[in-house]
Design a protein around this motif. Structure first.
Motif, PDB file in Angstrom:
ATOM      1  N   LEU B 245       0.827  -1.208   0.000  1.00 54.91           N
ATOM      2  CA  LEU B 245       0.000   0.000   0.000  1.00 54.91           C
ATOM      3  C   LEU B 245       0.864   1.263   0.000  1.00 54.91           C
ATOM      4  CD1 LEU B 245      -2.407  -1.963   0.650  1.00 54.91           C
ATOM      5  CD2 LEU B 245      -3.334  -0.126   2.053  1.00 54.91           C
ATOM      6  N   ALA B 246       2.006   1.174   0.677  1.00 53.27           N
ATOM      7  CA  ALA B 246       2.879   2.349   0.756  1.00 53.27           C
ATOM      8  C   ALA B 246       3.421   2.756  -0.613  1.00 53.27           C
ATOM      9  CB  ALA B 246       4.025   2.075   1.724  1.00 53.27           C
ATOM     10  N   GLU B 247       3.390   1.825  -1.563  1.00 54.25           N
ATOM     11  CA  GLU B 247       3.855   2.149  -2.921  1.00 54.25           C
ATOM     12  C   GLU B 247       2.872   3.051  -3.668  1.00 54.25           C
ATOM     13  OE1 GLU B 247       4.556  -1.429  -5.084  1.00 54.25           O
ATOM     14  OE2 GLU B 247       6.111  -2.160  -3.730  1.00 54.25           O
ATOM     15  N   LEU B 248       1.637   3.043  -3.218  1.00 53.45           N
ATOM     16  CA  LEU B 248       0.599   3.837  -3.900  1.00 53.45           C
ATOM     17  C   LEU B 248       0.675   5.288  -3.446  1.00 53.45           C
ATOM     18  CD1 LEU B 248      -2.319   1.255  -3.543  1.00 53.45           C
ATOM     19  CD2 LEU B 248      -0.779   1.574  -5.491  1.00 53.45           C
ATOM     20  N   ASP B 249       0.064   6.151  -4.208  1.00 56.47           N
ATOM     21  CA  ASP B 249       0.077   7.580  -3.848  1.00 56.47           C
ATOM     22  C   ASP B 249      -1.358   8.120  -3.939  1.00 56.47           C
ATOM     23  OD1 ASP B 249       0.838  10.153  -3.237  1.00 56.47           O
ATOM     24  OD2 ASP B 249       1.282  10.649  -5.327  1.00 56.47           O
ATOM     25  N   PRO B 250      -2.192   7.700  -3.009  1.00 53.56           N
ATOM     26  CA  PRO B 250      -3.606   8.078  -3.101  1.00 53.56           C
ATOM     27  C   PRO B 250      -3.897   9.414  -2.427  1.00 53.56           C
ATOM     28  CG  PRO B 250      -3.314   6.574  -1.279  1.00 53.56           C
ATOM     29  CD  PRO B 250      -1.940   6.816  -1.866  1.00 53.56           C
ATOM     30  N   SER B 251      -5.147   9.837  -2.547  1.00 52.93           N
ATOM     31  CA  SER B 251      -5.594  11.039  -1.830  1.00 52.93           C
ATOM     32  C   SER B 251      -5.887  10.691  -0.374  1.00 52.93           C
ATOM     33  CB  SER B 251      -6.837  11.620  -2.508  1.00 52.93           C
ATOM     34  OG  SER B 251      -7.852  10.643  -2.570  1.00 52.93           O
ATOM     35  N   ILE B 252      -6.379   9.470  -0.147  1.00 52.51           N
ATOM     36  CA  ILE B 252      -6.713   9.006   1.203  1.00 52.51           C
ATOM     37  C   ILE B 252      -6.478   7.497   1.273  1.00 52.51           C
ATOM     38  CG2 ILE B 252      -8.523   8.809   2.993  1.00 52.51           C
ATOM     39  CD1 ILE B 252     -10.063  11.014   1.475  1.00 52.51           C
ATOM     40  N   PHE B 253      -5.941   7.036   2.397  1.00 51.74           N
ATOM     41  CA  PHE B 253      -5.916   5.599   2.696  1.00 51.74           C
ATOM     42  C   PHE B 253      -7.077   5.300   3.655  1.00 51.74           C
ATOM     43  CE2 PHE B 253      -1.254   6.076   1.896  1.00 51.74           C
ATOM     44  CZ  PHE B 253      -1.065   5.043   0.995  1.00 51.74           C
ATOM     45  N   VAL B 254      -7.929   4.337   3.298  1.00 46.67           N
ATOM     46  CA  VAL B 254      -8.992   3.894   4.192  1.00 46.67           C
ATOM     47  C   VAL B 254      -8.647   2.478   4.649  1.00 46.67           C
ATOM     48  CG1 VAL B 254     -11.457   3.414   4.416  1.00 46.67           C
ATOM     49  CG2 VAL B 254     -10.697   5.266   2.921  1.00 46.67           C
ATOM     50  N   LEU B 255      -8.491   2.290   5.940  1.00 46.05           N
ATOM     51  CA  LEU B 255      -8.116   0.970   6.474  1.00 46.05           C
ATOM     52  C   LEU B 255      -9.306   0.398   7.245  1.00 46.05           C
ATOM     53  CD1 LEU B 255      -4.515   1.880   7.750  1.00 46.05           C
ATOM     54  CD2 LEU B 255      -5.232   1.088   5.471  1.00 46.05           C
ATOM     55  N   ASP B 256      -9.892  -0.654   6.678  1.00 45.15           N
ATOM     56  CA  ASP B 256     -11.194  -1.137   7.153  1.00 45.15           C
ATOM     57  C   ASP B 256     -11.166  -2.663   7.272  1.00 45.15           C
ATOM     58  OD1 ASP B 256     -13.872  -1.325   7.756  1.00 45.15           O
ATOM     59  OD2 ASP B 256     -14.591  -0.890   5.746  1.00 45.15           O
ATOM     60  N   CYS B 257     -10.268  -3.158   8.118  1.00 49.09           N
ATOM     61  CA  CYS B 257      -9.998  -4.602   8.162  1.00 49.09           C
ATOM     62  C   CYS B 257     -10.552  -5.325   9.391  1.00 49.09           C
ATOM     63  CB  CYS B 257      -8.480  -4.832   8.109  1.00 49.09           C
ATOM     64  SG  CYS B 257      -7.735  -4.400   6.526  1.00 49.09           S
ATOM     65  N   LEU B 258     -11.204  -4.634  10.295  1.00 46.22           N
ATOM     66  CA  LEU B 258     -11.494  -5.241  11.599  1.00 46.22           C
ATOM     67  C   LEU B 258     -12.307  -6.536  11.560  1.00 46.22           C
ATOM     68  CD1 LEU B 258     -10.029  -2.953  12.862  1.00 46.22           C
ATOM     69  CD2 LEU B 258     -11.906  -2.609  14.477  1.00 46.22           C
ATOM     70  N   TRP B 259     -13.239  -6.648  10.614  1.00 48.34           N
ATOM     71  CA  TRP B 259     -14.041  -7.875  10.556  1.00 48.34           C
ATOM     72  C   TRP B 259     -13.156  -9.113  10.321  1.00 48.34           C
ATOM     73  CZ3 TRP B 259     -18.720  -9.821  11.640  1.00 48.34           C
ATOM     74  CH2 TRP B 259     -19.800  -8.954  11.839  1.00 48.34           C
ATOM     75  N   ASN B 260     -11.994  -8.922   9.712  1.00 50.14           N
ATOM     76  CA  ASN B 260     -11.109 -10.072   9.425  1.00 50.14           C
ATOM     77  C   ASN B 260     -10.019 -10.283  10.471  1.00 50.14           C
ATOM     78  OD1 ASN B 260     -10.981  -9.895   5.759  1.00 50.14           O
ATOM     79  ND2 ASN B 260     -12.555 -10.636   7.135  1.00 50.14           N
ATOM     80  N   MET B 261      -9.996  -9.403  11.489  1.00 53.61           N
ATOM     81  CA  MET B 261      -8.915  -9.485  12.478  1.00 53.61           C
ATOM     82  C   MET B 261      -9.480  -9.818  13.856  1.00 53.61           C
ATOM     83  SD  MET B 261      -6.882  -6.083  11.145  1.00 53.61           S
ATOM     84  CE  MET B 261      -5.379  -6.229  12.116  1.00 53.61           C
TER      85      MET B 261
END
Lengths: 367, 367
Positions: B245-261
């Motif tokens: 993900l750090a390789e990307l250059d987005p306007s916003i990072f949305v981190l939405d992983c809780l259901w899988n953790m």
């Protein structure tokens, strides 16, 4: 001690529902012990099913009486085997249960409707405030399926049957020693049902779970029995269907067939259909429904014709005839359908809200 | 004459979109004539696909770069073949078109998600007011499918690819003599994309059509490219995923992983994941998302832990870190899911509204 506990449980259960009710406990001798040694299975026929217009059906979970077999188009008869809108009311003191259901058809899903909606089951229970809440669903995987649930203990529960498949049998399994009861004269159960006659949309196409069909939502919100006579592609208002519907004694007739009819049929069949119902039921409200439009077009071409029929009948002195416009039925964002026609869960919720708003005042007019 | 007409068409098309744009017309020589004698087929690779984070992919319609194959868990790599969130922007002067798409996997649907969502395609077009509107979808029936559409003539169109299947190829067929173009620098296309990293819910489970995934709705409403990195069951915030993900250059990072953790993973992995992104992207907003709750419970257990991580990182001086509560994410009626977890179309629309409200102000902070 066991008797006292049972009595306490039942009293609590019905006081909790807000009305003094007469429950009917299912005799544990009528259960069948599971080989697991812990579970007793009870055929849902012991509880009875809600949403059937007729009792003289070929199969217990059919929606049409056996005589319809020779009267109505074969497509209607075949779709009458689908258990759309049928549901089982029950109460239990068990916090866990299983449901085992055997389907009629091998085809579990449709391209635009998942197996959970086509062939699955849905459990709702009342919460502390008496509101119905979704509790869980059962995913079908084959001919006979089994799912585990946590029902609302000591409160009313509703188990919805598949929308686009039929069931040969359906059983509830609870731990040995636990009680299964019909809620009896639960609130609303003394009221006459609302009858919906219509199309694939009425039958529940294309929601993700049986409890999300508009008729199911209406039943829960208005706390009233509902009979779903939606016949996918075949809700065409034949005179034979008018004769059948006239045999019922509902609180309201909802006629919502336009998606399945062409302009000629609207002009030809609605008028005599309404007159037939009115002859047999002088004061039962009849609601004529315009076809929904995901593009938010009002009136539709057929809706325009239906308005003309409505106005003519009213002018001819037919009382208690109402018209429901499609306004707001699928929202204004074009997103309420899966395919431009059949509501998805978003559209079905919107449609149900429009129905509830229209039907609630009519119920007070119903005798 | 033909040239003048084309020029007029293109000018009208882009003035109509409200911005002076540079379109790229696809050379008709690159089309392949259909045996029907009337249709020219254009591979969508000629138009390019939006929603890809990397260009060096094993298959053109993959979501992960080929190097990920040896770095990420195999489940993530395999799910990277699903075309969730990928879409094709195009314009045409034809009022009719066909789409032919060949799927990677034989399994067209899931028990709780219809084939239209899993393996189908969705067409949206701008209306007169520039708003995106659903126009139609294609139902899959086998390995290779074909569907007919009426695109928005002379306006931007978006064709969404399957959410839980991949495509080997996808082609647009238009009548001979008609033009197919990339909308070029359409409004929004110059903006950096929003990257969503998450779970089955992020991937689009379980909507009825690709256009109804929350990421698709967000993209249309905010008119911005979106990269969907939802990996069903496998959004677990491994360090390898942080590196990618750090390789990307987005306007916003949305981190939405809780259901899988699980709780341990939330405490262990979120902190270093965020620090990695922040090291490479000093000012890009990062949004941490609480897991949704169909029972309307806030905070959830893991949401509580995520708040602690958020507060710790903020206290440590990490700027531009935001937290999105699950409030209103699935509504308060318990009806927003198909199974208590995965949003149905009703829940996904609600979830998208919550995301849009949270993301819109962050876009103005993004450089």
């Amino acid at each position: 001690m066991k008797f006292i506990l049972k009595t306490l449980f039942l009293s609590w259960m019905f006081i909790n529902a807000g009305v003094l009710l007469q429950a009917a406990e299912i005799d544990t001798k009528r259960g069948v012990a599971d080989p697991d040694g812990n579970t007793m299975w009870y055929d849902c026929q012991l509880l009875g099913v809600e949403g059937k217009g007729w009792t003289d059906t070929e199969s217990y979970y059919d929606r049409l009486p056996v005589k319809a077999k020779s009267n109505v188009p074969s497509s209607v008869w075949n779709l009458g085997h689908d258990s759309a809108g049928l549901c089982v009311y029950f109460a239990t003191d068990s916090s866990s249960m299983k449901v085992r259901w055997t389907l009629r058809k091998n085809s579990l899903s449709m391209p635009h409707m998942p197996a959970t909606g086509v062939s699955g089951i849905d459990l709702y229970g009342r919460n502390e405030a008496g509101k119905w809440r979704f509790l869980g669903n059962g995913r079908p995987a084959g001919g006979t399926n089994c799912a585990s649930f946590s029902p609302a203990v000591g409160k009313d529960n509703i188990l919805y049957l598949p929308l686009y498949n039929g069931v040969k049998s359906i059983e509830i399994g609870i731990p040995k020693g636990k009680i299964l009861s019909t809620p009896g004269q639960a609130y609303g159960k003394q009221r006459k049902p609302i009858v919906f006659y219509g199309t694939s949309i009425t039958q529940g196409g294309c929601v993700s779970r049986p409890g999300l069909a508009a008729t199911s939502i209406v039943g829960r919100e208005l706390d009233i029995p509902v009979i779903n006579l939606g016949f996918s592609g075949s809700g065409k208002m034949e005179p034979e269907m008018a004769n059948l519907l006239a045999e019922l004694d509902p609180s309201i007739f909802v006629l919502d067939c336009l998606w399945n009819m062409n302009s000629g049929l609207v002009t030809e069949r609605v008028d005599p259909f309404v007159r037939k119902l009115r002859t047999m039921h002088p004061s039962t409200p009849i609601l004529l429904v315009e076809d929904s439009s995901f593009r938010n077009i009002t009136p539709t071409d057929k809706g325009h014709l239906l308005r003309i029929v409505h106005d003519k009948l009213t002018k001819d002195g037919i009382k208690g005839l109402f018209f429901l416009s499609n306004e707001e039925m699928l929202g204004d964002d074009f997103e309420g359908t899966v395919d431009g026609c059949h509501p998805n869960d978003l559209g079905m919720m919107r449609q149900a809200s429009v129905f509830i708003k229209a039907l609630a005042p009519l119920l007070s007019q119903s005798k």
